[in-house]
Design a protein around this motif. Structure first.
Motif, PDB file in Angstrom:
ATOM      1  N   VAL A  18     -61.717  95.802  25.323  1.00 53.51           N
ATOM      2  CA  VAL A  18     -61.858  95.223  26.662  1.00 53.51           C
ATOM      3  C   VAL A  18     -61.069  93.915  26.784  1.00 53.51           C
ATOM      4  O   VAL A  18     -60.474  93.629  27.827  1.00 53.51           O
ATOM      5  CB  VAL A  18     -63.357  95.046  27.033  1.00 53.51           C
ATOM      6  N   GLU A  19     -60.992  93.134  25.717  1.00 53.20           N
ATOM      7  CA  GLU A  19     -60.226  91.879  25.724  1.00 53.20           C
ATOM      8  C   GLU A  19     -58.720  92.158  25.735  1.00 53.20           C
ATOM      9  O   GLU A  19     -57.958  91.476  26.438  1.00 53.20           O
ATOM     10  CB  GLU A  19     -60.593  91.030  24.507  1.00 53.20           C
ATOM     11  N   ILE A  20     -58.303  93.140  24.970  1.00 56.13           N
ATOM     12  CA  ILE A  20     -56.888  93.509  24.936  1.00 56.13           C
ATOM     13  C   ILE A  20     -56.449  94.022  26.305  1.00 56.13           C
ATOM     14  O   ILE A  20     -55.405  93.633  26.835  1.00 56.13           O
ATOM     15  CB  ILE A  20     -56.615  94.559  23.837  1.00 56.13           C
ATOM     16  N   ILE A  21     -57.261  94.881  26.893  1.00 54.49           N
ATOM     17  CA  ILE A  21     -56.943  95.436  28.216  1.00 54.49           C
ATOM     18  C   ILE A  21     -56.914  94.331  29.274  1.00 54.49           C
ATOM     19  O   ILE A  21     -56.016  94.311  30.130  1.00 54.49           O
ATOM     20  CB  ILE A  21     -57.939  96.557  28.591  1.00 54.49           C
ATOM     21  N   ALA A  22     -57.846  93.397  29.216  1.00 56.85           N
ATOM     22  CA  ALA A  22     -57.860  92.275  30.172  1.00 56.85           C
ATOM     23  C   ALA A  22     -56.599  91.426  30.020  1.00 56.85           C
ATOM     24  O   ALA A  22     -56.005  90.987  31.019  1.00 56.85           O
ATOM     25  CB  ALA A  22     -59.109  91.423  29.971  1.00 56.85           C
ATOM     26  N   TYR A  23     -56.176  91.197  28.788  1.00 51.65           N
ATOM     27  CA  TYR A  23     -54.948  90.436  28.533  1.00 51.65           C
ATOM     28  C   TYR A  23     -53.741  91.166  29.129  1.00 51.65           C
ATOM     29  O   TYR A  23     -52.908  90.569  29.816  1.00 51.65           O
ATOM     30  CB  TYR A  23     -54.780  90.227  27.021  1.00 51.65           C
ATOM     31  N   MET A  24     -53.652  92.476  28.867  1.00 54.00           N
ATOM     32  CA  MET A  24     -52.547  93.273  29.399  1.00 54.00           C
ATOM     33  C   MET A  24     -52.561  93.238  30.933  1.00 54.00           C
ATOM     34  O   MET A  24     -51.517  93.055  31.565  1.00 54.00           O
ATOM     35  CB  MET A  24     -52.640  94.714  28.884  1.00 54.00           C
ATOM     36  N   GLN A  25     -53.733  93.370  31.517  1.00 53.51           N
ATOM     37  CA  GLN A  25     -53.857  93.358  32.976  1.00 53.51           C
ATOM     38  C   GLN A  25     -53.395  92.024  33.559  1.00 53.51           C
ATOM     39  O   GLN A  25     -52.720  91.989  34.579  1.00 53.51           O
ATOM     40  CB  GLN A  25     -55.308  93.657  33.385  1.00 53.51           C
ATOM     41  N   SER A  26     -53.734  90.926  32.890  1.00 48.00           N
ATOM     42  CA  SER A  26     -53.306  89.611  33.381  1.00 48.00           C
ATOM     43  C   SER A  26     -51.778  89.485  33.332  1.00 48.00           C
ATOM     44  O   SER A  26     -51.172  88.872  34.216  1.00 48.00           O
ATOM     45  CB  SER A  26     -53.981  88.480  32.604  1.00 48.00           C
ATOM     46  N   LEU A  27     -51.158  90.071  32.326  1.00 49.08           N
ATOM     47  CA  LEU A  27     -49.692  90.057  32.244  1.00 49.08           C
ATOM     48  C   LEU A  27     -49.075  90.834  33.412  1.00 49.08           C
ATOM     49  O   LEU A  27     -48.119  90.377  34.037  1.00 49.08           O
ATOM     50  CB  LEU A  27     -49.214  90.639  30.909  1.00 49.08           C
ATOM     51  N   TYR A  28     -49.658  91.991  33.732  1.00 51.39           N
ATOM     52  CA  TYR A  28     -49.152  92.787  34.862  1.00 51.39           C
ATOM     53  C   TYR A  28     -49.287  92.003  36.170  1.00 51.39           C
ATOM     54  O   TYR A  28     -48.390  92.016  37.007  1.00 51.39           O
ATOM     55  CB  TYR A  28     -49.887  94.120  34.979  1.00 51.39           C
ATOM     56  N   GLU A  29     -50.401  91.312  36.321  1.00 49.97           N
ATOM     57  CA  GLU A  29     -50.623  90.525  37.536  1.00 49.97           C
ATOM     58  C   GLU A  29     -49.624  89.383  37.671  1.00 49.97           C
ATOM     59  O   GLU A  29     -49.317  88.947  38.781  1.00 49.97           O
ATOM     60  CB  GLU A  29     -52.060  89.988  37.566  1.00 49.97           C
ATOM     61  N   MET A  30     -49.088  88.913  36.544  1.00 54.38           N
ATOM     62  CA  MET A  30     -48.097  87.829  36.570  1.00 54.38           C
ATOM     63  C   MET A  30     -46.663  88.348  36.727  1.00 54.38           C
ATOM     64  O   MET A  30     -45.728  87.563  36.712  1.00 54.38           O
ATOM     65  CB  MET A  30     -48.197  86.985  35.295  1.00 54.38           C
ATOM     66  N   GLY A  31     -46.484  89.647  36.842  1.00 52.99           N
ATOM     67  CA  GLY A  31     -45.153  90.196  37.080  1.00 52.99           C
ATOM     68  C   GLY A  31     -44.522  90.943  35.924  1.00 52.99           C
ATOM     69  O   GLY A  31     -43.402  91.449  36.047  1.00 52.99           O
ATOM     70  N   VAL A  32     -45.222  91.013  34.805  1.00 56.18           N
ATOM     71  CA  VAL A  32     -44.726  91.796  33.672  1.00 56.18           C
ATOM     72  C   VAL A  32     -44.850  93.275  34.044  1.00 56.18           C
ATOM     73  O   VAL A  32     -45.889  93.712  34.534  1.00 56.18           O
ATOM     74  CB  VAL A  32     -45.540  91.475  32.392  1.00 56.18           C
ATOM     75  N   LYS A  33     -43.784  94.040  33.844  1.00 56.25           N
ATOM     76  CA  LYS A  33     -43.819  95.466  34.188  1.00 56.25           C
ATOM     77  C   LYS A  33     -44.383  96.314  33.049  1.00 56.25           C
ATOM     78  O   LYS A  33     -45.088  97.286  33.281  1.00 56.25           O
ATOM     79  CB  LYS A  33     -42.419  95.950  34.551  1.00 56.25           C
ATOM     80  N   TYR A  34     -44.042  95.948  31.806  1.00 55.20           N
ATOM     81  CA  TYR A  34     -44.492  96.711  30.635  1.00 55.20           C
ATOM     82  C   TYR A  34     -45.000  95.769  29.558  1.00 55.20           C
ATOM     83  O   TYR A  34     -44.460  94.679  29.377  1.00 55.20           O
ATOM     84  CB  TYR A  34     -43.341  97.530  30.034  1.00 55.20           C
ATOM     85  N   THR A  35     -46.012  96.230  28.817  1.00 50.18           N
ATOM     86  CA  THR A  35     -46.458  95.499  27.629  1.00 50.18           C
ATOM     87  C   THR A  35     -46.093  96.359  26.416  1.00 50.18           C
ATOM     88  O   THR A  35     -46.242  97.576  26.438  1.00 50.18           O
ATOM     89  CB  THR A  35     -47.975  95.231  27.629  1.00 50.18           C
ATOM     90  N   GLU A  36     -45.619  95.700  25.394  1.00 49.73           N
ATOM     91  CA  GLU A  36     -45.206  96.387  24.169  1.00 49.73           C
ATOM     92  C   GLU A  36     -46.274  96.166  23.108  1.00 49.73           C
ATOM     93  O   GLU A  36     -46.705  95.034  22.889  1.00 49.73           O
ATOM     94  CB  GLU A  36     -43.866  95.813  23.715  1.00 49.73           C
ATOM     95  N   ILE A  37     -46.706  97.256  22.469  1.00 52.21           N
ATOM     96  CA  ILE A  37     -47.755  97.181  21.460  1.00 52.21           C
ATOM     97  C   ILE A  37     -47.322  97.912  20.192  1.00 52.21           C
ATOM     98  O   ILE A  37     -46.385  98.699  20.214  1.00 52.21           O
ATOM     99  CB  ILE A  37     -49.095  97.774  21.971  1.00 52.21           C
ATOM    100  N   THR A  38     -48.034  97.647  19.113  1.00 53.51           N
ATOM    101  CA  THR A  38     -47.840  98.383  17.864  1.00 53.51           C
ATOM    102  C   THR A  38     -49.007  99.359  17.715  1.00 53.51           C
ATOM    103  O   THR A  38     -49.978  99.308  18.478  1.00 53.51           O
ATOM    104  CB  THR A  38     -47.818  97.424  16.657  1.00 53.51           C
TER     105      THR A  38
END
Length: 182
Positions: free
Chosen positions: A23-43
């Protein structure tokens, strides 16, 4: 000219705290999308913490070893990043591939020509150039324009921050109309 796409690779560049919850990882990713990031890169270690039904359509999986190929074609990742040393696996991937080249100060045109001669790049959708780029806008503009004119792949500029100029170089890449900035 189209807008430069922004990729955040912070989840693929550092080790997560072992207590980090999905839930914390998803919230972090969501905040990045809201700031204009189109994609998040993960391992894969981040991927394995996310729920099986998670929507990966805005997610890029970074392949770090051959074992990661097990997950690549089974989920709806937007892209897969293959570092240059793993490019031989590109043909086994059905998702769009971002081929990553660490320049280490080398000439990007020479490196790309050698790379093109050495590997089958028919499955490559974009090439990411990683380096300590000069943050000079004119230098970046010449580099991006030259790469876009000489080669068929979209250009992803990934500046390192070794000279404390990573953000400036990224901004210069946006003004230079790079296809993507990581």
């Amino acid at each position: 000219k189209t807008k430069t796409v922004i990729i955040d690779n912070s989840l693929s560049r550092r080790t997560l705290d072992e207590d980090a919850k999905a839930v914390e990882i998803i919230a972090y990713m969501q905040s990045l999308y809201e700031m204009g990031v189109k994609y998040t890169e993960i391992t894969t270690d981040v991927f394995l913490r996310l729920p099986p039904g998670h929507d990966f359509s805005k997610t890029i999986l970074r392949v770090t070893c051959e074992d990661d190929l097990y997950y690549v074609n089974s989920f709806n990742f937007a892209y897969v990043v293959l570092p240059a040393n793993l490019t031989q696996f590109a043909a086994r991937i059905t998702k769009p591939v971002i081929s990553e080249i660490y320049l280490r100060g080398s000439n990007p045109f020479t490196v790309t020509k050698m790379f093109k001669r050495s590997f089958d790049l028919s499955n490559v959708s974009m090439i990411r150039y990683v380096d300590n780029f000069d943050d000079n806008k004119e230098t970046m503009k010449k580099l991006v324009k030259g790469l876009q004119e000489k080669f068929i792949w979209p250009v992803d500029i990934c500046p390192l921050n070794k000279k404390s100029a990573g953000v400036s170089a990224a901004i210069s890449a946006v003004f230079a109309h790079a296809d993507c900035v990581t």
